[in-house]
Design an enzyme around this catalytic site. Sequence first.
Site, PDB file in Angstrom:
ATOM      1  N   PRO A 136     -97.972  58.301  66.710  1.00 31.82           N
ATOM      2  CA  PRO A 136     -98.236  59.592  67.354  1.00 31.82           C
ATOM      3  C   PRO A 136     -97.215  60.686  67.016  1.00 31.82           C
ATOM      4  O   PRO A 136     -96.017  60.416  66.916  1.00 31.82           O
ATOM      5  CB  PRO A 136     -98.200  59.260  68.858  1.00 31.82           C
ATOM      6  CG  PRO A 136     -97.490  57.958  68.956  1.00 31.82           C
ATOM      7  CD  PRO A 136     -97.798  57.224  67.681  1.00 31.82           C
ATOM      8  N   ASN A 137     -97.747  61.848  66.847  1.00 33.26           N
ATOM      9  CA  ASN A 137     -96.995  63.089  66.609  1.00 33.26           C
ATOM     10  C   ASN A 137     -96.394  63.197  65.204  1.00 33.26           C
ATOM     11  O   ASN A 137     -95.850  64.228  64.830  1.00 33.26           O
ATOM     12  CB  ASN A 137     -95.893  63.295  67.669  1.00 33.26           C
ATOM     13  CG  ASN A 137     -96.473  63.309  69.077  1.00 33.26           C
ATOM     14  OD1 ASN A 137     -97.373  64.092  69.346  1.00 33.26           O
ATOM     15  ND2 ASN A 137     -96.007  62.437  69.955  1.00 33.26           N
ATOM     16  N   ARG A 190     -92.678  69.736  63.394  1.00 34.91           N
ATOM     17  CA  ARG A 190     -92.226  69.228  64.689  1.00 34.91           C
ATOM     18  C   ARG A 190     -90.696  69.098  64.693  1.00 34.91           C
ATOM     19  O   ARG A 190     -90.133  68.383  63.849  1.00 34.91           O
ATOM     20  CB  ARG A 190     -92.840  67.847  64.886  1.00 34.91           C
ATOM     21  CG  ARG A 190     -92.270  67.040  66.005  1.00 34.91           C
ATOM     22  CD  ARG A 190     -92.683  65.576  65.883  1.00 34.91           C
ATOM     23  NE  ARG A 190     -92.236  64.844  67.047  1.00 34.91           N
ATOM     24  CZ  ARG A 190     -92.205  63.540  67.135  1.00 34.91           C
ATOM     25  NH1 ARG A 190     -92.584  62.795  66.120  1.00 34.91           N
ATOM     26  NH2 ARG A 190     -91.792  62.945  68.232  1.00 34.91           N
ATOM     27  N   TYR A 234     -86.440  65.999  62.644  1.00 38.84           N
ATOM     28  CA  TYR A 234     -87.305  65.254  61.719  1.00 38.84           C
ATOM     29  C   TYR A 234     -87.419  65.879  60.329  1.00 38.84           C
ATOM     30  O   TYR A 234     -88.138  65.364  59.476  1.00 38.84           O
ATOM     31  CB  TYR A 234     -88.709  65.111  62.342  1.00 38.84           C
ATOM     32  CG  TYR A 234     -88.699  64.334  63.643  1.00 38.84           C
ATOM     33  CD1 TYR A 234     -88.420  62.968  63.651  1.00 38.84           C
ATOM     34  CD2 TYR A 234     -88.942  64.965  64.878  1.00 38.84           C
ATOM     35  CE1 TYR A 234     -88.391  62.253  64.841  1.00 38.84           C
ATOM     36  CE2 TYR A 234     -88.922  64.252  66.068  1.00 38.84           C
ATOM     37  CZ  TYR A 234     -88.647  62.895  66.039  1.00 38.84           C
ATOM     38  OH  TYR A 234     -88.617  62.184  67.203  1.00 38.84           O
ATOM     39  N   ASN A 259     -93.924  53.254  61.198  1.00 38.60           N
ATOM     40  CA  ASN A 259     -93.193  54.091  62.145  1.00 38.60           C
ATOM     41  C   ASN A 259     -94.166  54.356  63.294  1.00 38.60           C
ATOM     42  O   ASN A 259     -95.056  55.210  63.183  1.00 38.60           O
ATOM     43  CB  ASN A 259     -92.743  55.401  61.495  1.00 38.60           C
ATOM     44  CG  ASN A 259     -91.926  56.252  62.466  1.00 38.60           C
ATOM     45  OD1 ASN A 259     -91.856  55.962  63.667  1.00 38.60           O
ATOM     46  ND2 ASN A 259     -91.310  57.302  61.951  1.00 38.60           N
ATOM     47  N   ALA A 272     -93.340  56.974  69.373  1.00 36.00           N
ATOM     48  CA  ALA A 272     -92.957  56.605  70.735  1.00 36.00           C
ATOM     49  C   ALA A 272     -93.538  55.262  71.183  1.00 36.00           C
ATOM     50  O   ALA A 272     -92.993  54.622  72.093  1.00 36.00           O
ATOM     51  CB  ALA A 272     -93.381  57.708  71.697  1.00 36.00           C
ATOM     52  N   HIS A 300     -91.351  52.152  71.627  1.00 28.63           N
ATOM     53  CA  HIS A 300     -90.557  51.890  72.841  1.00 28.63           C
ATOM     54  C   HIS A 300     -91.413  51.426  74.009  1.00 28.63           C
ATOM     55  O   HIS A 300     -90.879  51.160  75.090  1.00 28.63           O
ATOM     56  CB  HIS A 300     -89.793  53.166  73.236  1.00 28.63           C
ATOM     57  CG  HIS A 300     -89.204  53.887  72.060  1.00 28.63           C
ATOM     58  ND1 HIS A 300     -88.246  53.315  71.251  1.00 28.63           N
ATOM     59  CD2 HIS A 300     -89.440  55.124  71.536  1.00 28.63           C
ATOM     60  CE1 HIS A 300     -87.925  54.172  70.290  1.00 28.63           C
ATOM     61  NE2 HIS A 300     -88.634  55.281  70.440  1.00 28.63           N
ATOM     62  N   GLU A 317     -89.984  48.222  59.863  1.00 25.07           N
ATOM     63  CA  GLU A 317     -89.985  49.321  60.847  1.00 25.07           C
ATOM     64  C   GLU A 317     -89.103  50.457  60.327  1.00 25.07           C
ATOM     65  O   GLU A 317     -87.994  50.192  59.868  1.00 25.07           O
ATOM     66  CB  GLU A 317     -89.414  48.772  62.173  1.00 25.07           C
ATOM     67  CG  GLU A 317     -89.271  49.796  63.273  1.00 25.07           C
ATOM     68  CD  GLU A 317     -88.549  49.211  64.504  1.00 25.07           C
ATOM     69  OE1 GLU A 317     -87.865  48.162  64.385  1.00 25.07           O
ATOM     70  OE2 GLU A 317     -88.664  49.828  65.577  1.00 25.07           O
ATOM     71  N   HIS A 377     -87.650  54.460  61.312  1.00 25.28           N
ATOM     72  CA  HIS A 377     -87.534  55.651  62.170  1.00 25.28           C
ATOM     73  C   HIS A 377     -86.756  56.720  61.413  1.00 25.28           C
ATOM     74  O   HIS A 377     -85.697  56.429  60.851  1.00 25.28           O
ATOM     75  CB  HIS A 377     -86.848  55.319  63.496  1.00 25.28           C
ATOM     76  CG  HIS A 377     -87.650  54.352  64.300  1.00 25.28           C
ATOM     77  ND1 HIS A 377     -88.825  54.722  64.916  1.00 25.28           N
ATOM     78  CD2 HIS A 377     -87.494  53.033  64.528  1.00 25.28           C
ATOM     79  CE1 HIS A 377     -89.353  53.661  65.502  1.00 25.28           C
ATOM     80  NE2 HIS A 377     -88.566  52.622  65.277  1.00 25.28           N
ATOM     81  N   ARG A 400     -79.886  58.787  70.308  1.00 23.02           N
ATOM     82  CA  ARG A 400     -80.699  59.695  71.131  1.00 23.02           C
ATOM     83  C   ARG A 400     -80.816  59.151  72.559  1.00 23.02           C
ATOM     84  O   ARG A 400     -79.993  58.342  72.988  1.00 23.02           O
ATOM     85  CB  ARG A 400     -82.057  59.898  70.455  1.00 23.02           C
ATOM     86  CG  ARG A 400     -81.918  60.526  69.045  1.00 23.02           C
ATOM     87  CD  ARG A 400     -83.247  60.727  68.367  1.00 23.02           C
ATOM     88  NE  ARG A 400     -84.070  61.706  69.086  1.00 23.02           N
ATOM     89  CZ  ARG A 400     -85.369  61.903  68.852  1.00 23.02           C
ATOM     90  NH1 ARG A 400     -85.969  61.191  67.908  1.00 23.02           N
ATOM     91  NH2 ARG A 400     -86.050  62.798  69.541  1.00 23.02           N
TER      92      ARG A 400
HETATM   93  C1  DQA Z   1     -89.386  58.268  65.757  1.00 26.70           C
HETATM   94  C2  DQA Z   1     -88.460  58.059  66.951  1.00 26.70           C
HETATM   95  C3  DQA Z   1     -89.252  57.890  68.223  1.00 26.70           C
HETATM   96  O1  DQA Z   1     -88.387  57.707  69.329  1.00 26.70           O
HETATM   97  C4  DQA Z   1     -90.085  59.134  68.486  1.00 26.70           C
HETATM   98  O2  DQA Z   1     -90.874  58.959  69.637  1.00 26.70           O
HETATM   99  C5  DQA Z   1     -90.902  59.514  67.308  1.00 26.70           C
HETATM  100  C6  DQA Z   1     -90.323  59.439  65.980  1.00 26.70           C
HETATM  101  C7  DQA Z   1     -88.597  58.557  64.461  1.00 26.70           C
HETATM  102  O3  DQA Z   1     -89.189  58.415  63.402  1.00 26.70           O
HETATM  103  O4  DQA Z   1     -87.438  58.934  64.525  1.00 26.70           O
HETATM  104  O5  DQA Z   1     -92.029  59.969  67.455  1.00 26.70           O
HETATM  105  O6  DQA Z   1     -90.145  57.091  65.550  1.00 26.70           O
END
Ligand code: DQA
Length: 142
Positions: free
Chosen positions: A9-10, A17, A22, A71, A74, A77, A95, A97, A104
């Site tokens: 997501p996102n 964003r 990022y 990736n 969120a 978590h 994985e 990130h 963070r």
């Molecule tokens: C993320 C880190 C996550 O905590 C966050 O919710 C993201 C991006 C990262 O790539 O740093 O959406 O996965």
Amino acid sequence: MHLVIINGPNLNLLGRREPEVYGSTSFDDFFMILQQRYPSLKLSYFQSNHEGALIDHLHEVGFIADGIILNAGAYTHTSIALADAVSAIPAPVVEVHISNVHAREKFRHHSYLSAVCKGSIVGLGLEGYRLAVEWFFGRLVG
Ligand code: DQA
């Protein structure tokens, strides 16, 4: 070798964003460069904002791909269901990130996925995806 990158997501908003967290490169632009850099690999990309769609895609490619780079945003978590999906498939999953989740908020420090993935790359920006590809590539060429 077929590698699949799955973003949660996102992450469709990469480049727009929170660029201070990022970066300012869109994933489509980054993915094009990645494909040019590894012409001998079959690289696929899937992104969804929906947990079930991510699980469905893991099921779909998890029995045919040679590796997955995940990736989960969120959902990392929160999602036991995604962790179970990673456990259920034979393809190795790395994985990634983009941000250093450990530097963070506390809720980002725990990942349900880390324990069921081969390894994790955290905090190295989009370069983390390339390093994961490089790791899979290294396994291929020995
Ligand atoms: C993320 C880190 C996550 O905590 C966050 O919710 C993201 C991006 C990262 O790539 O740093 O959406 O996965």
